[in-house]
Structure formats: structure tokens, C-alpha cells
Scaffold this motif. Structure first.
Motif, PDB file in Angstrom:
ATOM      1  N   GLU A   1      -3.761   4.749   1.388  1.00 12.27           N
ATOM      2  CA  GLU A   1      -4.459   3.734   0.596  1.00 12.27           C
ATOM      3  C   GLU A   1      -5.021   2.638   1.502  1.00 12.27           C
ATOM      4  O   GLU A   1      -4.431   2.286   2.531  1.00 12.27           O
ATOM      5  CB  GLU A   1      -3.483   3.145  -0.415  1.00 12.27           C
ATOM      6  CG  GLU A   1      -4.140   2.296  -1.492  1.00 12.27           C
ATOM      7  CD  GLU A   1      -3.143   1.830  -2.543  1.00 12.27           C
ATOM      8  OE1 GLU A   1      -3.570   1.158  -3.500  1.00 12.27           O
ATOM      9  OE2 GLU A   1      -1.931   2.114  -2.388  1.00 12.27           O
TER      10      GLU A   1
ATOM     11  N   LYS B   1      -5.177  -0.044   6.210  1.00 11.82           N
ATOM     12  CA  LYS B   1      -4.944   1.303   5.675  1.00 11.82           C
ATOM     13  C   LYS B   1      -3.529   1.736   6.045  1.00 11.82           C
ATOM     14  O   LYS B   1      -3.117   1.649   7.208  1.00 11.82           O
ATOM     15  CB  LYS B   1      -5.951   2.293   6.265  1.00 11.82           C
ATOM     16  CG  LYS B   1      -5.748   3.734   5.768  1.00 11.82           C
ATOM     17  CD  LYS B   1      -6.784   4.674   6.364  1.00 11.82           C
ATOM     18  CE  LYS B   1      -6.575   6.115   5.870  1.00 11.82           C
ATOM     19  NZ  LYS B   1      -7.582   7.040   6.418  1.00 11.82           N
TER      20      LYS B   1
ATOM     21  N   LEU C   1       0.815  -1.214   0.000  1.00 10.90           N
ATOM     22  CA  LEU C   1       0.000   0.000   0.000  1.00 10.90           C
ATOM     23  C   LEU C   1       0.851   1.268   0.000  1.00 10.90           C
ATOM     24  O   LEU C   1       1.973   1.278   0.498  1.00 10.90           O
ATOM     25  CB  LEU C   1      -0.903   0.026   1.238  1.00 10.90           C
ATOM     26  CG  LEU C   1      -1.960  -1.077   1.364  1.00 10.90           C
ATOM     27  CD1 LEU C   1      -2.594  -1.022   2.748  1.00 10.90           C
ATOM     28  CD2 LEU C   1      -3.011  -0.940   0.269  1.00 10.90           C
TER      29      LEU C   1
END
Length: 321
Positions: free
Chosen positions: A213, A229, A209
Motif C-alpha cells: 500500500e 510504500k 499501511l
């Protein structure tokens, strides 16, 4: 989710305590059926746990000398005191010890002390070349920090992802839905972690990530389904900037390698020229000594040496002709 346990010990050392019983005919227990002497108690304990305990005592003495002046025994005692407090008192602590295979607090403290000596001795005997540090740096990734929500089923995870994509607050959803009690109250935040700290599926998905994101498909691990996240993903510094951290991580890997630990300790033990006087306990430190040659292998070796010598003599004779 993390792969650590609260109570650990070096894998090749078992934790059993043997009382310090000097050879004596002094009576330690009496009954109408007869008396039990220290000699009898010592012999019984020696046959069941003697080798293990003797190995531990020898290693403590040898490694303590190798490490030099230190505070590791006091550190172990302080750590045990702190751990007892964390478990809410000795009753709970003793229950955990029993579940982990330790007989009592003193035994756990002694094993903890030995582990600290092992770590200190291995660190003193270990160094890394520039080439080794460079190779590690090439694949190194800095520690990251993420939020995550853990749920039991994929459908719930998909629904939460849709809510996040629709503008719902990730932290609030984590507090309301995550079954990871260690992070839910913190909005799902894990804190910084690096390679090898989390289970592979979680770690791979997290590192993929970018900052801000969120995973768009649930990440399945042995614990359930995660939504992740990315919060912090520091850029990798230069080799010079990262070198101290990299060498610390390399040392961590060495300390997790039991074969390497054994090889280092073996060198220290052999240099100490340990001699066990009690023949019943003579094999207590064989783990750290060179493998003994059997009679058959010795005979084969002698035969090979004789054959090699004869071949050499024949070659010399041919050359002289």
C-alpha cells in the motif's frame, strides 16, 4: 529523518580534558615577562574544568571496577579509529569534534569509554519483571521496511502519488525525485526500523499501511513531504518469540533515560565511598550523592522531631491516666 546524531555523549556528563598535572613548581613555559609553573597551570585548569574532569575520572575508576574485567577501553579506541576513517581522516574528524564541543581525539575517546562503562554498568543492574515485559509486548510493533520519496512541496508529492497510482515504478520515481540522499539511490528503501526510530508523523503513517500500500496523501514532516510504500510488515509473534527483542528495546529505553542512569550510577558511586581530598573540588560528584541537608531544613527537622516526641509523650501520659 532519523533522530540520531553521529557523535553523542551522556547528557549529564560534559566533555572537557584536563592534563594530568601533579602539583609541582616545575616550569612549563618561559618568556621575557616571566615563567609559568605546573602549580600555576594546575590551579588555573582546576578552577575552570577541574570538577568536571575529576568527576569523569572518578566515574571511570568506579564503574570499571563495578563492571569487572572488560575490553571497553580497547573497544572505544577501536571505534575512534573507525570513525576517523569514516570521516576521511583526522583533519575532518577533528573539525567535527570541535563543532561538537570536544577539545581533541583523546577527550572524545575518554568520554566514549565512559559511556560504554555506563551502559555496561546499567545493563548489569537492570532486570525486568514478567509484568513489565507483558505490558511492553501489549503495545509492541515489529520493525517494518518501507520505500519513501521526499520532496519539498505538497504539489509535487501529489503529482508523484498520481503517477504511482497510474502504474509508475515507485523505485524509479524515488531515484529521480527524492531529496533524501541516504535512500534515493536505493529506490527510497529505508531498511528496517521500529518505534521511535523515525519522526512521529512519518512513523505513524508508515505503520498504518498494509504491505504494497502507498500513502494517498502526502505525509508532512519537518523534512518536507513524503510518499510512503510498505514493503515489509512482519506479523507480531507470541510473547515468548518476541521476548528477547522486547527486553532489548526496554533496555534501550532505560539507557535513554538520564534520570534512570543517574539513579543507577548514584548507587554505584555511593557504594564506592568516594572521598575527595581537595576541598576546591569537593562537590565534583555531588550529582550522584544524596542531597545535602541545609542548616535551616535540619533545624526544622529537629523541631518536628522534638514536637513529635512531645506529642508521643503526652499521648503516653494520657493513656496512663
Amino acid at each position: 529523518m532519523k533522530k540520531k546524531l553521529a557523535l553523542t555523549s551522556v547528557a549529564f556528563l560534559t566533555a572537557i580534558t584536563l592534563a594530568g598535572c601533579a602539583s609541582s613548581s616545575q616550569t612549563v613555559a618561559t618568556s621575557s615577562a616571566g615563567n609559568i609553573t605546573k602549580d600555576e597551570l594546575y590551579d588555573a585548569m582546576k578552577s575552570s574544568t577541574g570538577k568536571t574532569v575529576l568527576q569523569r575520572l572518578i566515574l571511570i575508576d568506579v564503574l570499571n571496577k563495578a563492571v569487572g574485567k572488560n575490553t571497553l577501553e580497547a573497544d572505544a579506541k577501536a571505534e575512534v579509529t573507525s570513525t576517523i576513517a569514516q570521516y576521511g581522516g583526522e583533519t575532518s574528524f577533528n573539525y567535527i569534534l570541535a563543532q561538537s564541543g570536544f577539545a581533541n581525539k583523546d577527550e572524545y575517546q575518554q568520554v566514549l569509554y565512559l559511556n560504554k562503562l555506563i551502559e555496561a554498568a546499567v545493563k548489569a543492574k537492570t532486570s525486568f519483571t514478567d509484568a513489565e515485559v507483558q505490558a511492553y509486548y501489549d503495545t509492541y510493533q515489529p520493525k517494518i521496511n518501507v520505500q519513501h520519496i521526499l520532496v519539498a512541496d505538497e504539489a509535487t508529492a501529489v503529482d508523484l502519488i498520481n503517477q504511482i497510482n497510474g502504474g509508475a515504478d515507485f523505485a524509479e520515481l524515488a531515484k529521480a525525485n527524492s531529496t533524501d540522499t541516504a535512500t534515493a539511490s536505493k529506490g527510497g528503501e529505508t531498511g528496517l526500523f521500529g518505534a521511535g526510530d523515525m519522526v512521529k508523523e512519518f512513523e505513524d503513517a508508515a505503520y498504518a499501511l498494509n504491505v504494497g500500500e502507498v500513502t494517498q496523501t502526502p505525509v508532512k514532516t519537518q523534512y518536507g513531504y513524503h510518499i510512503i510504500k510498505m514493503l515489509e510488515k512482519p506479523a507480531k509473534g507470541t510473547l515468548e518469540e518476541e521476548r528477547t527483542n522486547i527486553e532489548a528495546l526496554m533496555m534501550k529505553d532505560k539507557l535513554a533515560d538520564n534520570a534512570y542512569l543517574t539513579s543507577v550510577i548514584s548507587t554505584i558511586v555511593q557504594d564506592a565511598k568516594v572521598e575527595i581530598k581537595d576541598k576546591d573540588l569537593s562537590t565534583a560528584i555531588d550529582t550522584f550523592l544524596p542531597a545535602k541537608t541545609t542548616d535551616s531544613s535540619a533545624a526544622a527537622s529537629d523541631s518536628a522531631a522534638t514536637s513529635g516526641s512531645a506529642t508521643s509523650e503526652s499521648a503516653t501520659s494520657d493513656s496512663a491516666k
